[in-house]
Motif scaffolding. Structure first.
Motif, PDB file in Angstrom:
ATOM      1  N   LEU A  88      14.905  19.572   0.350  1.00  0.00           N
ATOM      2  CA  LEU A  88      14.322  18.565   1.361  1.00  0.00           C
ATOM      3  C   LEU A  88      13.364  19.379   2.323  1.00  0.00           C
ATOM      4  O   LEU A  88      12.403  19.268   2.718  1.00  0.00           O
ATOM      5  CB  LEU A  88      15.692  17.884   1.987  1.00  0.00           C
ATOM      6  N   GLN A  89      14.159  20.491   2.949  1.00  0.00           N
ATOM      7  CA  GLN A  89      13.539  21.291   4.096  1.00  0.00           C
ATOM      8  C   GLN A  89      12.359  21.982   3.469  1.00  0.00           C
ATOM      9  O   GLN A  89      11.320  22.034   4.194  1.00  0.00           O
ATOM     10  CB  GLN A  89      14.441  22.337   4.464  1.00  0.00           C
ATOM     11  N   TYR A  90      12.402  22.441   2.197  1.00  0.00           N
ATOM     12  CA  TYR A  90      11.128  23.065   1.757  1.00  0.00           C
ATOM     13  C   TYR A  90      10.011  22.042   1.502  1.00  0.00           C
ATOM     14  O   TYR A  90       9.031  22.184   1.538  1.00  0.00           O
ATOM     15  CB  TYR A  90      11.512  23.714   0.264  1.00  0.00           C
ATOM     16  N   ALA A  91      10.378  21.067   0.794  1.00  0.00           N
ATOM     17  CA  ALA A  91       9.578  19.769   0.702  1.00  0.00           C
ATOM     18  C   ALA A  91       8.569  19.374   1.940  1.00  0.00           C
ATOM     19  O   ALA A  91       7.574  18.983   1.860  1.00  0.00           O
ATOM     20  CB  ALA A  91      10.203  18.787   0.045  1.00  0.00           C
ATOM     21  N   CYS A  92       9.320  19.515   3.010  1.00  0.00           N
ATOM     22  CA  CYS A  92       8.775  19.172   4.390  1.00  0.00           C
ATOM     23  C   CYS A  92       8.181  20.194   5.132  1.00  0.00           C
ATOM     24  O   CYS A  92       7.519  20.149   6.379  1.00  0.00           O
ATOM     25  CB  CYS A  92       9.880  18.526   5.357  1.00  0.00           C
ATOM     26  N   ASN A  93       8.136  21.370   4.153  1.00  0.00           N
ATOM     27  CA  ASN A  93       7.182  22.436   4.723  1.00  0.00           C
ATOM     28  C   ASN A  93       7.866  23.052   5.942  1.00  0.00           C
ATOM     29  O   ASN A  93       7.042  23.821   6.517  1.00  0.00           O
ATOM     30  CB  ASN A  93       5.688  22.067   4.832  1.00  0.00           C
ATOM     31  N   LEU A  94       9.133  23.018   5.992  1.00  0.00           N
ATOM     32  CA  LEU A  94       9.864  23.782   7.315  1.00  0.00           C
ATOM     33  C   LEU A  94      10.240  25.190   6.730  1.00  0.00           C
ATOM     34  O   LEU A  94      10.595  26.090   7.654  1.00  0.00           O
ATOM     35  CB  LEU A  94      11.132  22.710   7.495  1.00  0.00           C
ATOM     36  N   PHE A  95      10.066  25.555   5.433  1.00  0.00           N
ATOM     37  CA  PHE A  95      10.397  26.953   5.112  1.00  0.00           C
ATOM     38  C   PHE A  95       9.357  27.169   4.054  1.00  0.00           C
ATOM     39  O   PHE A  95       8.692  26.489   3.475  1.00  0.00           O
ATOM     40  CB  PHE A  95      11.761  27.073   4.516  1.00  0.00           C
ATOM     41  N   ASP A  96       8.847  28.438   4.213  1.00  0.00           N
ATOM     42  CA  ASP A  96       7.778  29.067   3.361  1.00  0.00           C
ATOM     43  C   ASP A  96       8.167  29.042   1.924  1.00  0.00           C
ATOM     44  O   ASP A  96       7.301  29.051   1.199  1.00  0.00           O
ATOM     45  CB  ASP A  96       7.211  30.222   3.762  1.00  0.00           C
ATOM     46  N   SER A  97       9.642  29.384   1.403  1.00  0.00           N
ATOM     47  CA  SER A  97      10.012  29.021   0.165  1.00  0.00           C
ATOM     48  C   SER A  97      11.451  28.696   0.036  1.00  0.00           C
ATOM     49  O   SER A  97      12.017  28.420   0.998  1.00  0.00           O
ATOM     50  CB  SER A  97      10.057  30.784  -0.273  1.00  0.00           C
ATOM     51  N   LEU A  98      11.768  28.076  -1.319  1.00  0.00           N
ATOM     52  CA  LEU A  98      13.194  27.517  -1.419  1.00  0.00           C
ATOM     53  C   LEU A  98      14.162  28.678  -1.071  1.00  0.00           C
ATOM     54  O   LEU A  98      15.188  28.386  -0.564  1.00  0.00           O
ATOM     55  CB  LEU A  98      13.157  27.112  -2.734  1.00  0.00           C
ATOM     56  N   GLU A  99      13.966  29.944  -1.262  1.00  0.00           N
ATOM     57  CA  GLU A  99      14.825  31.099  -1.065  1.00  0.00           C
ATOM     58  C   GLU A  99      15.003  31.024   0.336  1.00  0.00           C
ATOM     59  O   GLU A  99      16.016  31.530   0.672  1.00  0.00           O
ATOM     60  CB  GLU A  99      14.268  32.232  -1.817  1.00  0.00           C
ATOM     61  N   GLU A 100      13.826  30.971   1.063  1.00  0.00           N
ATOM     62  CA  GLU A 100      14.276  31.181   2.554  1.00  0.00           C
ATOM     63  C   GLU A 100      15.164  30.190   3.288  1.00  0.00           C
ATOM     64  O   GLU A 100      15.981  30.189   4.097  1.00  0.00           O
ATOM     65  CB  GLU A 100      13.030  31.294   3.163  1.00  0.00           C
TER      66      GLU A 100
END
Length: 150
Positions: free
Chosen positions: A48-60
């Motif tokens: 969810l956070q990655y899909a909303c572009n709040l992180f540069d990567s899923l790993e982050e």
């Protein structure tokens, strides 16, 4: 805007609620509900956070959530909201977490995210009202704030 636009230069923006202003919780619309955190939400929260572009990567996102849970799992579980749809798919989340934007550590609204297909349903508004009402039950003092960016 449906996701964070990383093409806009980063400028830290603080939105501050200087005193108690939210008197009651706004309910979620029919078809959405809150659920407590459980380990099965780890991956969906990160996605969810990655899909909303709040992180540069899923790993982050995974590293961040792991740090939250390691630092104070009970606090995280008590102060983050998780919204699911009728299929029990995680569609939104937001929480209260310590921040350091003032002279001392204080709570802030953190990691507000709603999947694009669930936006414009009042979910973020409902979560923010619930978090504000919850904040008033915690022995803390205003201001409550949200750190965002341009």
């Amino acid at each position: 805007m449906s996701v964070l636009d990383r093409d806009i230069p980063y400028r830290n923006v603080l939105m501050v609620i200087p005193k108690r202003r939210v008197e009651k919780e706004i309910p979620l619309k029919k078809g959405y509900s809150y659920i407590p955190y459980e380990d099965a939400l780890f991956e969906p929260w990160c996605q969810l956070q990655y899909a909303c572009n709040l992180f540069d990567s899923l790993e982050e996102a995974k590293r961040c959530l792991s740090r939250f849970l390691e630092k104070d799992r009970a606090f995280f579980e008590d102060n983050f909201l998780f919204v699911v749809d009728e299929e029990r798919t995680l569609v939104a989340s937001a929480g209260l977490w310590p921040g350091h934007h003032f002279e001392e550590e204080r709570l802030r609204v953190h990691y507000v995210a709603v999947l694009e297909q669930a936006q414009h349903q009042g979910i973020a508004r409902a979560m923010l009202s619930k978090l504000c009402v919850h904040y008033d039950s915690i022995p803390s003092r205003y201001p409550l704030y949200l750190a965002t960016q341009s």
